[in-house]
Design a protein around this motif. Structure first.
Motif, PDB file in Angstrom:
ATOM      1  N   GLU A  63       0.833  -1.202   0.000  1.00 41.02           N
ATOM      2  CA  GLU A  63       0.000   0.000   0.000  1.00 41.02           C
ATOM      3  C   GLU A  63       0.873   1.261   0.000  1.00 41.02           C
ATOM      4  O   GLU A  63       0.557   2.252  -0.645  1.00 41.02           O
ATOM      5  CB  GLU A  63      -0.929   0.004   1.216  1.00 41.02           C
ATOM      6  CG  GLU A  63      -2.016  -1.061   1.169  1.00 41.02           C
ATOM      7  CD  GLU A  63      -3.025  -0.816   0.061  1.00 41.02           C
ATOM      8  OE1 GLU A  63      -3.601   0.274   0.009  1.00 41.02           O
ATOM      9  OE2 GLU A  63      -3.223  -1.722  -0.767  1.00 41.02           O
ATOM     10  N   VAL A 311      -0.861   5.917   4.489  1.00 42.67           N
ATOM     11  CA  VAL A 311      -1.295   4.556   4.800  1.00 42.67           C
ATOM     12  C   VAL A 311      -1.413   4.371   6.311  1.00 42.67           C
ATOM     13  O   VAL A 311      -2.388   3.812   6.812  1.00 42.67           O
ATOM     14  CB  VAL A 311      -0.302   3.538   4.199  1.00 42.67           C
ATOM     15  CG1 VAL A 311      -0.670   2.127   4.605  1.00 42.67           C
ATOM     16  CG2 VAL A 311      -0.274   3.678   2.688  1.00 42.67           C
ATOM     17  N   ASP A 314      -4.616   5.839   7.634  1.00 44.07           N
ATOM     18  CA  ASP A 314      -5.773   4.963   7.446  1.00 44.07           C
ATOM     19  C   ASP A 314      -5.764   3.825   8.454  1.00 44.07           C
ATOM     20  O   ASP A 314      -6.810   3.417   8.961  1.00 44.07           O
ATOM     21  CB  ASP A 314      -5.778   4.386   6.024  1.00 44.07           C
ATOM     22  CG  ASP A 314      -6.243   5.424   5.017  1.00 44.07           C
ATOM     23  OD1 ASP A 314      -6.643   6.516   5.457  1.00 44.07           O
ATOM     24  OD2 ASP A 314      -6.212   5.147   3.807  1.00 44.07           O
ATOM     25  N   MET A 315      -4.572   3.309   8.722  1.00 39.07           N
ATOM     26  CA  MET A 315      -4.490   2.210   9.677  1.00 39.07           C
ATOM     27  C   MET A 315      -4.851   2.694  11.079  1.00 39.07           C
ATOM     28  O   MET A 315      -5.565   2.018  11.814  1.00 39.07           O
ATOM     29  CB  MET A 315      -3.080   1.618   9.681  1.00 39.07           C
ATOM     30  CG  MET A 315      -2.785   0.832   8.418  1.00 39.07           C
ATOM     31  SD  MET A 315      -1.159   0.089   8.480  1.00 39.07           S
ATOM     32  CE  MET A 315      -1.340  -1.156   7.184  1.00 39.07           C
ATOM     33  N   LEU A 317      -6.746   5.075  11.765  1.00 41.40           N
ATOM     34  CA  LEU A 317      -8.189   5.343  11.753  1.00 41.40           C
ATOM     35  C   LEU A 317      -8.959   4.116  12.229  1.00 41.40           C
ATOM     36  O   LEU A 317      -9.882   4.205  13.029  1.00 41.40           O
ATOM     37  CB  LEU A 317      -8.589   5.707  10.325  1.00 41.40           C
ATOM     38  CG  LEU A 317     -10.037   5.972   9.995  1.00 41.40           C
ATOM     39  CD1 LEU A 317     -10.439   7.305  10.568  1.00 41.40           C
ATOM     40  CD2 LEU A 317     -10.221   5.986   8.485  1.00 41.40           C
ATOM     41  N   ILE A 318      -8.566   2.950  11.717  1.00 46.13           N
ATOM     42  CA  ILE A 318      -9.286   1.723  12.045  1.00 46.13           C
ATOM     43  C   ILE A 318      -8.834   1.140  13.376  1.00 46.13           C
ATOM     44  O   ILE A 318      -9.644   0.825  14.230  1.00 46.13           O
ATOM     45  CB  ILE A 318      -9.067   0.640  10.960  1.00 46.13           C
ATOM     46  CG1 ILE A 318      -9.378   1.188   9.584  1.00 46.13           C
ATOM     47  CG2 ILE A 318      -9.894  -0.595  11.255  1.00 46.13           C
ATOM     48  CD1 ILE A 318     -10.784   1.593   9.386  1.00 46.13           C
ATOM     49  N   SER A 319      -7.509   1.003  13.544  1.00 45.20           N
ATOM     50  CA  SER A 319      -7.080   0.212  14.692  1.00 45.20           C
ATOM     51  C   SER A 319      -6.908   1.022  15.969  1.00 45.20           C
ATOM     52  O   SER A 319      -7.071   0.505  17.053  1.00 45.20           O
ATOM     53  CB  SER A 319      -5.803  -0.572  14.363  1.00 45.20           C
ATOM     54  OG  SER A 319      -4.813   0.298  13.888  1.00 45.20           O
ATOM     55  N   GLY A 321      -8.321   4.311  16.142  1.00 49.06           N
ATOM     56  CA  GLY A 321      -9.521   5.113  16.253  1.00 49.06           C
ATOM     57  C   GLY A 321      -9.281   6.606  16.324  1.00 49.06           C
ATOM     58  O   GLY A 321      -9.821   7.298  17.178  1.00 49.06           O
ATOM     59  N   ILE A 322      -8.459   7.141  15.427  1.00 49.97           N
ATOM     60  CA  ILE A 322      -8.348   8.592  15.343  1.00 49.97           C
ATOM     61  C   ILE A 322      -9.129   9.047  14.119  1.00 49.97           C
ATOM     62  O   ILE A 322      -9.297   8.291  13.170  1.00 49.97           O
ATOM     63  CB  ILE A 322      -6.883   9.061  15.241  1.00 49.97           C
ATOM     64  CG1 ILE A 322      -6.220   8.445  14.008  1.00 49.97           C
ATOM     65  CG2 ILE A 322      -6.101   8.709  16.483  1.00 49.97           C
ATOM     66  CD1 ILE A 322      -5.090   9.265  13.502  1.00 49.97           C
ATOM     67  N   PRO A 323      -9.632  10.287  14.114  1.00 49.02           N
ATOM     68  CA  PRO A 323     -10.414  10.757  12.967  1.00 49.02           C
ATOM     69  C   PRO A 323      -9.536  10.861  11.719  1.00 49.02           C
ATOM     70  O   PRO A 323      -8.329  11.068  11.837  1.00 49.02           O
ATOM     71  CB  PRO A 323     -10.890  12.149  13.385  1.00 49.02           C
ATOM     72  CG  PRO A 323     -10.344  12.412  14.725  1.00 49.02           C
ATOM     73  CD  PRO A 323      -9.487  11.290  15.162  1.00 49.02           C
ATOM     74  N   ASN A 324     -10.148  10.719  10.545  1.00 52.51           N
ATOM     75  CA  ASN A 324      -9.315  10.657   9.351  1.00 52.51           C
ATOM     76  C   ASN A 324      -8.779  12.031   8.933  1.00 52.51           C
ATOM     77  O   ASN A 324      -7.890  12.135   8.103  1.00 52.51           O
ATOM     78  CB  ASN A 324     -10.004   9.878   8.230  1.00 52.51           C
ATOM     79  CG  ASN A 324     -10.723  10.721   7.224  1.00 52.51           C
ATOM     80  OD1 ASN A 324     -11.049  11.868   7.504  1.00 52.51           O
ATOM     81  ND2 ASN A 324     -10.969  10.169   6.064  1.00 52.51           N
TER      82      ASN A 324
ATOM     83  N   VAL B  19     -15.417   7.310  16.740  1.00 54.43           N
ATOM     84  CA  VAL B  19     -14.581   6.207  16.304  1.00 54.43           C
ATOM     85  C   VAL B  19     -14.703   5.006  17.236  1.00 54.43           C
ATOM     86  O   VAL B  19     -14.215   3.933  16.929  1.00 54.43           O
ATOM     87  CB  VAL B  19     -13.113   6.640  16.180  1.00 54.43           C
ATOM     88  CG1 VAL B  19     -12.957   7.545  14.995  1.00 54.43           C
ATOM     89  CG2 VAL B  19     -12.652   7.343  17.430  1.00 54.43           C
ATOM     90  N   GLN B  83      -8.290  -3.080   5.699  1.00 50.19           N
ATOM     91  CA  GLN B  83      -7.755  -2.914   7.042  1.00 50.19           C
ATOM     92  C   GLN B  83      -8.767  -3.414   8.071  1.00 50.19           C
ATOM     93  O   GLN B  83      -8.407  -4.088   9.031  1.00 50.19           O
ATOM     94  CB  GLN B  83      -7.428  -1.436   7.264  1.00 50.19           C
ATOM     95  CG  GLN B  83      -6.894  -1.098   8.634  1.00 50.19           C
ATOM     96  CD  GLN B  83      -5.484  -1.610   8.825  1.00 50.19           C
ATOM     97  OE1 GLN B  83      -4.833  -2.023   7.874  1.00 50.19           O
ATOM     98  NE2 GLN B  83      -5.012  -1.603  10.063  1.00 50.19           N
TER      99      GLN B  83
END
Lengths: 358, 360
Positions: A63, A311, A314-315, A317-319, A321-324, B19, B83
């Motif tokens: 990525e 990248v 984005d990671m 963001l998911i793992s 949990g910070i805003p994008n 989130v 992800q």
């Protein structure tokens, strides 16, 4: 009374030049730490996800390389213009037009399996980018229209053209009016660079261009002329280097590279023409160019670093949990700190003590 | 100054809250949600997020949800999904049609996962889609618009010319024509789900062209609604009730409710019998309903609306019942003929009475 004074340096500080990107990155990371603490997240965990995690898996590395390709292309192209003080900030628009030109071929020959499709798309995309940048060059040379404004505004025009095409002439006729083209055939797509990832061979174009940029700047007469035009416009004029030539060359090279980046996107991860073909690569490329010190090798490193930020963002963001928006803020801080630090290449701060005052 | 500070503080809070907490919970099912715009107070993403809350309310600790909001439709969306998948999500809700191809690719690679996708048209065994029969509520709102308009010009600020949106424009127009033959409808295509400043501009230009009822069609912001309140024209928002943004000039809101469908899909996933179905919920299923009708309609007018509402809820009436003539005057549905779902899903013509042409 001692006081601080900013005064110009007699010669540019070489050390400062190398330190600037490092300082900018360190300051960005520090501010990031503050920001994430504010968000109630452990900064160490966030920074780990942001900067290290992308490189810990095959998927992540793929990525990063995927993201790096357009950034590298755009930044290398822009840097050549920037060195000559040709301020093309509309790479986004040139990317879009390049993507459109390439897509027209892919859509028109959607049934074809010819191996010439992709090379033709690459060529067309480059032409598209050149065409779009040339408008700004012509207006600048002929009417002295500010290329910053023209290139920037042409980006909006390019986006509208893209909207028009995907909701009309280039729309998939079997796609229920959804604003996107047919999905491209395999013959119109870049091959995969690393098995099991989305990283594709368009990165090789970027790397080749980096080598060419290095040779161009260091070892060619036009490259030398461009640099002189930027560093000492008057001297360049006395030496008989036409300013208009620098403008044309700077914009055309930037446009061609951005157009290629557009091809890399539509013939890469997207695989069709749609409304969004770039999440702002054209603008991020400006940051990359400066962060890399407008130097071909520096830009390679900067593009890699920026790609990790994207990248990793984005990671995170998911793992974590910070805003994008954090990614955008990160990039913005990077540019601001860079520009602020850059002051010290040409200026220095001196403390004027009592002795000086009397 | 204080307001600015408070807004910043609020933003931080939203960031922290939306989130969701990250913890190594022992939930049975981790579900990822991808929204095209910020969750905000109202609008499309907000209603999708209400669906997520309904899931949490129904299943409690059995599920864990993770949200990615404001994700552009493009290569980045694919990374977000991947992800989510690689960090343990077994179900993903994709909140915009532009996620379709990437989502489908991932679904084929991961048969152990389930997907539900908003307003697309492609399906797989583990990839279903969902949309509302929002044309039903638009028809009712149109009747109201036909009653209240004085200029006989209705204005629509529309997202994209996709079938779902085209269907809503047609239904809104036909609703108005039911009670007012003279109406004509102007449309501005925004080519965006979320562009507050452009939405505002478009709303103003429609009002300056004499439109006195505005339909804010899938605008994920109350921009059009606030402009209508300010300029003193009626407005109909989609997705959420926006009464608070136009206390005096809200004609009616078309409220979406994803809760029941989302809960059912999660239940199927938990039970291991998920099927990728196309879900199309209307007034009957409770997926759409009318909220906050203006008190300015007379009792007679409301009774016309109530009658149609009851017919729609009972499934006894379809807004696309012939005779229907398109802009060019060609008959699309003969007298008494009802449109088939397949044709409505791919609709790409506007009814007579809509002035603006489809871009092509």
């Amino acid at each position: 009374m001692s006081r601080l004074r900013v005064e110009p340096r007699v010669t540019e500080s070489v050390i400062a030049q190398y330190l600037v990107p490092v300082v900018a990155i360190v300051l960005t990371l520090l501010s990031g730490t503050v920001l994430f603490t504010f968000l109630g997240k452990a900064p160490s965990a966030v920074l780990y996800t942001f900067l290290i995690e992308p490189l810990t898996s095959r998927f992540g590395i793929g990525e990063v390389l995927l993201k790096m390709a357009p950034l590298l292309l755009i930044a290398q192209g822009l840097a050549i213009g920037f060195r000559a003080r040709v301020w093309n900030i509309g790479a986004e628009g040139q990317l879009i037009i390049g993507g459109i030109f390439a897509s027209v071929i892919a859509i028109h020959y959607n049934e074809s399996e010819s191996t010439w499709i992709l090379p033709a798309m690459v060529f067309a995309g480059m032409l598209g980018g050149i065409f779009w940048a040339s408008i700004a060059a012509y207006l600048r040379v002929r009417f002295n229209a500010n290329e910053i404004l023209v290139t920037f505004m042409l980006s909006s025009v390019a986006l509208q053209i893209l909207y028009f095409l995907v909701t009309g002439p280039l729309r998939d006729p079997d796609g229920f009016n959804f604003p996107q083209s047919v999905v491209f055939a395999d013959s119109a797509l870049f091959g995969v660079l690393i098995e099991g990832t989305r990283a594709n061979t368009s990165l090789l174009i970027g790397l080749t261009l980096s080598v060419l940029a290095y040779v161009f700047i260091r070892h060619s007469l036009p490259g030398f002329k461009l640099s002189v035009s930027g560093a000492a416009p008057r001297a360049a004029r006395y030496a008989g280097f036409a300013e208009s030539q620098a403008i044309w060359l700077g914009l055309i090279i930037g446009g061609a590279a951005a157009g290629l980046a557009g091809v890399g996107e539509v013939a890469g991860p997207i695989g069709q023409l749609q409304r969004t073909i770039s999440p702002g690569y054209g603008f991020a490329g400006i940051i990359v160019a400066f962060l890399g010190g407008l130097h071909p090798i520096g830009i390679c490193l900067a593009a890699f670093f920026m790609a990790i930020l994207y990248v990793g963002g984005d990671m995170a963001l998911i793992s974590v949990g910070i805003p994008n928006a954090a990614t955008t803020i990160f990039q913005g801080m990077l540019l601001i700190f860079y520009l602020a630090s850059y002051l010290f290449v040409h200026y220095r701060i001196s403390f004027q003590g009592r002795a000086a005052a009397t | 100054m204080m307001r600015g500070l408070r807004r910043v503080a609020a933003l931080f809070f939203v960031g922290v809250l939306t989130v969701g907490a990250h913890s190594a919970s022992a939930a049975e099912l981790k579900i990822g949600f991808v929204y095209p715009s910020p969750v905000g107070d109202v609008g499309w993403a907000h209603e999708l997020d209400n669906g997520r809350k309904a899931i949490e309310a129904a299943f409690g600790d059995r599920v864990e949800t993770v949200v990615a909001e404001n994700i552009p439709e493009g290569p980045d969306a694919s990374r977000i999904m991947n992800q989510m998948a690689s960090t343990g999500a077994k179900m993903i809700m994709l909140g915009s049609f532009g996620y379709m191809n990437d989502g489908l690719k991932l679904a084929k690679k991961r048969p152990d996962m389930t997907f539900i996708h908003a307003s697309g048209y492609k399906l797989a065994d583990n990839f279903g889609n969902f949309q509302t029969r929002n044309y039903e509520s638009a028809y009712l709102a149109g009747i109201g618009a036909g009653f209240v308009t004085k200029s006989n010009i209705l204005g629509i600020v529309a997202a994209y010319p996709i079938p779902e949106v085209v269907g809503i424009i047609n239904a809104f127009t036909m609703g108005a024509q039911l009670v007012n033959q003279g109406v004509s409808v102007k449309v501005v295509w925004l080519n965006s789900w979320f562009d507050p400043s452009k939405a505002q501009e478009s709303a103003r230009s429609l009002v300056s062209q004499k439109a006195d009822v505005l339909l804010s069609l899938y605008q994920d912001t109350p921009s059009v609604v606030t402009v209508a309140e300010e300029m003193g024209v009626y407005v109909v928002p989609t997705s959420s009730d926006m009464k608070k943004y136009a206390p005096n000039h809200l004609l009616v809101s078309q409220q979406i409710d994803w809760g029941p469908h989302f809960v059912e899909m999660v239940k199927n996933t938990l039970d291991g019998n998920f099927k990728g179905i196309p879900y199309w919920g209307g007034m009957k299923e409770g997926a759409v309903r009318m909220e906050s009708w203006t008190p300015n309609l007379s009792a007679d007018q409301m009774s016309v609306i109530n009658e149609k509402t009851a017919e729609l809820k009972a499934g006894a009436f379809h807004p696309f019942t012939g005779p229907i003539v398109d802009q060019a005057g060609a008959t699309k549905l003969a007298d008494g003929e009802v449109i088939e779902d397949g044709a409505l899903l791919g609709i790409n013509w506007l009814v007579k009475g809509v002035e603006t042409k489809l871009p092509d």
